[in-house]
Design a protein around this motif. Structure first.
Motif, mmCIF file in Angstrom:
data_model
loop_
_atom_site.group_PDB
_atom_site.id
_atom_site.type_symbol
_atom_site.label_atom_id
_atom_site.label_comp_id
_atom_site.label_asym_id
_atom_site.label_seq_id
_atom_site.Cartn_x
_atom_site.Cartn_y
_atom_site.Cartn_z
ATOM 1 N N LEU A 11 48.353 -7.051 33.570
ATOM 2 C CA LEU A 11 49.350 -7.945 33.489
ATOM 3 C C LEU A 11 50.271 -7.309 32.130
ATOM 4 O O LEU A 11 49.619 -7.072 31.275
ATOM 5 C CB LEU A 11 48.873 -9.434 32.993
ATOM 6 N N ALA A 12 51.472 -7.140 32.218
ATOM 7 C CA ALA A 12 52.088 -6.564 31.397
ATOM 8 C C ALA A 12 52.577 -7.393 30.239
ATOM 9 O O ALA A 12 52.767 -8.765 30.707
ATOM 10 C CB ALA A 12 53.452 -5.827 31.810
ATOM 11 N N ARG A 42 58.227 -5.409 32.618
ATOM 12 C CA ARG A 42 58.171 -6.897 33.006
ATOM 13 C C ARG A 42 57.204 -6.694 34.357
ATOM 14 O O ARG A 42 56.614 -5.758 34.729
ATOM 15 C CB ARG A 42 59.440 -7.176 33.620
ATOM 16 N N ASN A 43 56.543 -8.036 34.572
ATOM 17 C CA ASN A 43 55.866 -8.185 35.681
ATOM 18 C C ASN A 43 56.786 -8.654 36.984
ATOM 19 O O ASN A 43 57.587 -9.760 36.701
ATOM 20 C CB ASN A 43 54.667 -9.231 35.520
ATOM 21 N N HIS A 44 56.616 -8.275 37.990
ATOM 22 C CA HIS A 44 57.519 -8.603 39.287
ATOM 23 C C HIS A 44 56.685 -9.157 40.349
ATOM 24 O O HIS A 44 55.894 -8.371 40.881
ATOM 25 C CB HIS A 44 58.283 -7.219 39.686
ATOM 26 N N PHE A 66 50.446 -14.738 40.590
ATOM 27 C CA PHE A 66 49.577 -14.217 39.500
ATOM 28 C C PHE A 66 48.204 -14.207 39.896
ATOM 29 O O PHE A 66 47.291 -13.145 39.860
ATOM 30 C CB PHE A 66 49.830 -14.779 38.270
ATOM 31 N N PHE A 71 51.819 -8.715 42.500
ATOM 32 C CA PHE A 71 52.748 -8.436 41.481
ATOM 33 C C PHE A 71 52.543 -6.843 41.048
ATOM 34 O O PHE A 71 51.528 -6.265 41.165
ATOM 35 C CB PHE A 71 53.221 -9.274 40.331
ATOM 36 N N TYR A 72 53.706 -6.315 40.506
ATOM 37 C CA TYR A 72 53.487 -4.928 40.008
ATOM 38 C C TYR A 72 54.168 -5.068 38.597
ATOM 39 O O TYR A 72 54.742 -5.948 38.247
ATOM 40 C CB TYR A 72 54.319 -3.974 40.810
ATOM 41 N N LEU A 73 53.786 -4.162 37.887
ATOM 42 C CA LEU A 73 54.244 -3.951 36.239
ATOM 43 C C LEU A 73 55.285 -2.680 36.457
ATOM 44 O O LEU A 73 55.184 -1.569 37.015
ATOM 45 C CB LEU A 73 53.126 -3.617 35.351
ATOM 46 N N ASN A 176 49.445 -3.449 41.173
ATOM 47 C CA ASN A 176 47.786 -4.020 41.314
ATOM 48 C C ASN A 176 46.997 -3.616 42.411
ATOM 49 O O ASN A 176 47.822 -2.980 43.447
ATOM 50 C CB ASN A 176 47.903 -5.689 41.070
#
Length: 199
Positions: A11-12, A42-44, A66, A71-73, A176
């Motif tokens: 998690l960013a 950001r987290n997308h 989440f 999600f990706y960072l 992730n």
């Protein structure tokens, strides 16, 4: 190493204080601004359904994404990643998002799409259990998995930075993990497949 023991998601975040101490600690400036700080990384989240405006259902969709690692960072300060995606795809067309756990089967592939080719040098790197498996500089990359493991993707770029940094590789996007578990045949032997990589 942690992902081989249990599911771990990244998690960013930023240290968002907007507080630059000056004058020997007696006063401070609101710098950098919160807007600047929150634009760096950001987290997308990737949702299977659009947000509707209903606070309860939308909150549950976001929280679920989440919890499941969907999600990706991204260091958005290096470029807009909107449109990026990485998924596992089975031979019969089933799509598995980031954070998924599945059994290893023949024909399982990892597919990575960039919204456009960056204007600077870039690499898409696929890792399995922390080991680099393939590097691609294509806008779309397909990699056929050759066995179980924890897979993840990193996209890196070489932007031109102010001196003294100049030009160097900087990670832009991290996915992730995808968890691909071992599958045993009826004889108790591991199923494997010769690796292939395509651009």
């Amino acid at each position: 190493e942690l992902n081989r023991k249990r599911r771990i998601f990244a998690l960013a975040g930023v240290d968002a204080e907007a507080r630059l101490v000056v004058g020997g600690g007696k006063s401070f400036l609101r710098y950098p601004t919160y807007e600047t700080l929150f634009s760096v990384v950001r987290n997308h989240l990737l949702l299977r359904a659009e947000l509707t405006g209903n606070a309860f259902s939308d909150t549950e969709k976001l929280a679920s994404a989440f919890r499941q690692g969907q999600f990706y960072l991204s260091l958005d300060i290096l470029g807009n990643p909107k449109g990026f995606n990485a998924v596992l795809k089975t031979r019969d067309g089933q799509i598995l998002p980031m954070g998924s756990t599945t059994k290893f089967i023949e024909g399982l592939s990892l597919e990575i799409s960039l919204p456009q080719k960056p204007k600077v040098p870039f690499d898409t790197v696929i890792y399995r259990d922390g080991e680099r498996m393939v590097t691609s500089n294509a806008q779309f990359t397909q990699y056929f998995l050759n066995g179980p493991g924890v897979y993840r993707v990193m996209v890196r770029v070489i932007p031109t930075l102010p001196l003294p940094d100049g030009k160097k590789w900087i990670p832009w996007i991290y996915t992730n993990p995808f968890y691909v578990e071992e599958t045993l045949s009826a004889l108790g032997t591991r199923t494997t497949k010769t690796p292939e990589a395509g651009n």
